[in-house]
Scaffold this motif. Sequence first.
Motif, PDB file in Angstrom:
ATOM      1  N   ARG A  58       9.996 -12.147 -14.047  1.00 58.09           N
ATOM      2  CA  ARG A  58      10.495 -12.468 -15.375  1.00 58.09           C
ATOM      3  C   ARG A  58       9.355 -12.926 -16.274  1.00 58.09           C
ATOM      4  NH1 ARG A  58      13.971 -15.665 -13.757  1.00 58.09           N
ATOM      5  NH2 ARG A  58      15.642 -14.135 -13.492  1.00 58.09           N
ATOM      6  N   LEU A  59       8.417 -13.707 -15.731  1.00 63.25           N
ATOM      7  CA  LEU A  59       7.232 -14.118 -16.500  1.00 63.25           C
ATOM      8  C   LEU A  59       6.425 -12.907 -16.931  1.00 63.25           C
ATOM      9  CD1 LEU A  59       5.974 -17.240 -14.480  1.00 63.25           C
ATOM     10  CD2 LEU A  59       7.063 -17.241 -16.730  1.00 63.25           C
ATOM     11  N   GLU A  60       6.229 -12.003 -15.985  1.00 61.03           N
ATOM     12  CA  GLU A  60       5.435 -10.805 -16.274  1.00 61.03           C
ATOM     13  C   GLU A  60       6.120  -9.929 -17.317  1.00 61.03           C
ATOM     14  OE1 GLU A  60       4.811  -7.825 -13.094  1.00 61.03           O
ATOM     15  OE2 GLU A  60       2.692  -8.336 -13.304  1.00 61.03           O
ATOM     16  N   SER A  61       7.435  -9.804 -17.218  1.00 61.03           N
ATOM     17  CA  SER A  61       8.177  -8.991 -18.196  1.00 61.03           C
ATOM     18  C   SER A  61       8.082  -9.606 -19.584  1.00 61.03           C
ATOM     19  CB  SER A  61       9.645  -8.883 -17.774  1.00 61.03           C
ATOM     20  OG  SER A  61       9.753  -8.218 -16.534  1.00 61.03           O
ATOM     21  N   GLY A  62       8.244 -10.896 -19.702  1.00 61.26           N
ATOM     22  CA  GLY A  62       8.138 -11.548 -20.999  1.00 61.26           C
ATOM     23  C   GLY A  62       6.763 -11.386 -21.598  1.00 61.26           C
ATOM     24  N   GLN A  63       5.711 -11.514 -20.765  1.00 58.95           N
ATOM     25  CA  GLN A  63       4.324 -11.363 -21.246  1.00 58.95           C
ATOM     26  C   GLN A  63       4.080  -9.956 -21.754  1.00 58.95           C
ATOM     27  OE1 GLN A  63       2.124  -9.699 -18.738  1.00 58.95           O
ATOM     28  NE2 GLN A  63       0.060 -10.174 -19.493  1.00 58.95           N
ATOM     29  N   ARG A  64       4.492  -8.947 -21.020  1.00 52.30           N
ATOM     30  CA  ARG A  64       4.230  -7.555 -21.423  1.00 52.30           C
ATOM     31  C   ARG A  64       5.052  -7.170 -22.663  1.00 52.30           C
ATOM     32  NH1 ARG A  64       3.812  -4.273 -15.639  1.00 52.30           N
ATOM     33  NH2 ARG A  64       1.932  -5.374 -14.928  1.00 52.30           N
ATOM     34  N   GLY A  65       6.307  -7.618 -22.714  1.00 57.88           N
ATOM     35  CA  GLY A  65       7.122  -7.302 -23.895  1.00 57.88           C
ATOM     36  C   GLY A  65       6.533  -7.889 -25.152  1.00 57.88           C
ATOM     37  N   TYR A  66       6.006  -9.103 -25.070  1.00 56.29           N
ATOM     38  CA  TYR A  66       5.415  -9.747 -26.243  1.00 56.29           C
ATOM     39  C   TYR A  66       4.146  -9.035 -26.675  1.00 56.29           C
ATOM     40  CZ  TYR A  66       3.123 -13.304 -29.090  1.00 56.29           C
ATOM     41  OH  TYR A  66       2.481 -13.966 -30.104  1.00 56.29           O
ATOM     42  N   ILE A  67       3.285  -8.688 -25.702  1.00 56.13           N
ATOM     43  CA  ILE A  67       2.003  -8.052 -26.052  1.00 56.13           C
ATOM     44  C   ILE A  67       2.236  -6.644 -26.603  1.00 56.13           C
ATOM     45  CG2 ILE A  67      -0.123  -7.141 -25.063  1.00 56.13           C
ATOM     46  CD1 ILE A  67      -0.148  -9.530 -23.200  1.00 56.13           C
ATOM     47  N   LEU A  68       3.176  -5.881 -26.054  1.00 60.07           N
ATOM     48  CA  LEU A  68       3.392  -4.505 -26.468  1.00 60.07           C
ATOM     49  C   LEU A  68       4.142  -4.415 -27.791  1.00 60.07           C
ATOM     50  CD1 LEU A  68       4.295  -2.839 -23.044  1.00 60.07           C
ATOM     51  CD2 LEU A  68       2.138  -2.694 -24.295  1.00 60.07           C
ATOM     52  N   THR A  69       5.039  -5.365 -28.043  1.00 61.54           N
ATOM     53  CA  THR A  69       5.860  -5.281 -29.259  1.00 61.54           C
ATOM     54  C   THR A  69       5.498  -6.313 -30.300  1.00 61.54           C
ATOM     55  OG1 THR A  69       7.551  -6.784 -28.408  1.00 61.54           O
ATOM     56  CG2 THR A  69       7.781  -4.436 -27.869  1.00 61.54           C
TER      57      THR A  69
END
Length: 499
Positions: A58-69
């Motif tokens: 969940r941490l990794e998903s939140g980090q990637r979603g923020y950086i990509l979008t």
Amino acid sequence: MADLPKAPFLLGAAFAVLILIALVSIALLERTQGDRDRLLATVETEAQLDQLLADMRRLESGQRGYILTGDAEFLTPYRETLPRVDEKLTNIEAAIGGIPAQVERLGKLKPLIQAKRNELAESIRLFDAGKPAEAIGLVRGGLGLRIMDNIRDAVYAIKRANADSRAEQYAQSRSQEQWLLGTNIAAVGLIVLLGGVSLMMIHRANLAMRKAQNVLRNANSELEAAVAARTAELTAANEEIQKFAYIVSHDLRSPLVNIMGFTSELETLKGAIFHAGNGAGPNGANGALAHPGGPGAQPTKAALEEDFTEAIGFIKASITKMDRLINAVLTISREGNRSLKPERVDMNDLFQTIRSAIAHQAQEAEADIALEPLPSIVSDRLALEQIFSNLVDNALKYLRDDEKGRIRVTSAAHGGKVTFEVKDNGRGIAPRDQGRIFELFRRAGTQDKPGEGMGLAHVRALVRRLGGSISVHSTPGEGSVFSVTLPRTLPNQSKRIGA
């Protein structure tokens, strides 16, 4: 009857086995409970590990979603999940319960978790600093992926060890359940067997008891007859002793009364004979009988009066001595009728009382009386006071003049008896006299002290009536040790004190 002594042993052995089985059952139950707790701990550990992996994803998903979008909404689950990671690590560490191998594996997992959190935080920092390309490059560099793979491997290693431990615990639990079942079956069987044996023994004991009661009834009848006969004999013997003492005192006192009467008459005659002719006369101016000297000369009046007075003095001294002896015999006779009164006697207090009573004599003799700690006994206080007062008084009376007197009272317990010793450094007693000093009217050594030779005889009689014994060990010129051995508890409360 011969089998009855075995019954307590058999029953005791059976109960001991039953208690052992109960203890084994309790131990097995405790071990089963412990295994169940450990099994639950392994399940809890695996659940916490799965939640930890889910939180890391969940941490990794939140980090990637923020950086990509660039949408800050993706940081909301990131921030909510981040503190739960530490909570999961704490829960896992508690569930492991200090197992060394698992603690070591958890020690490898914690740095990986921290490294992943650092990598996520760094990428978010770069993006927030206006460096999105660097942030994306960090993600695409593969460092986070490698760390996550290592985390997954570490978690799976802990879960595999948990699975192995759970299988082993399950096998142990099954084995312990079988042992517990077998133990309970054995306990039930033993209880049934014990009940049957008990019933059989009770039946046999009842039969034996009825036989024993018949035998005891017959024995009691014979014993009562024997006791009655013996009591009659003892009563007659006691009455004879009392009569003897009375006759001796009566027969001795009657002539003493006569002697006293004649002595008074002689004193009266002396005044009439020797003082009637005090004036001048044929016997001379001084009233003395004057006879010429020579072989046939008669004694003078003064010489006759001196002899007369001396004779009367001897008579009075003998009368006084005989009267003391008679009174002593009567005293012992009267004490023979006194019933013993057992009570707990603190021997320290008793000897302190004795020492206080003779403190003046001890001070005059310049003697030290030392008391060691003494035990308490159940006996007749008055008899004890008479015994030890006499011994201490004798020790003080017969000290040597060339050395300071030392009197020491000690004790030694052995079994149900206590030996009290009164030791002095006085004159001592010759070996030939050591057995005679306990006889009535017998004394030893130089007769320079007042006494009639009745004290130690009375002491021995008292000690015997208290169920004890007395002895002496002495060396002339070095001192004496009187040892009195008494029971801790008076054995027969119906005894009477006598000579």
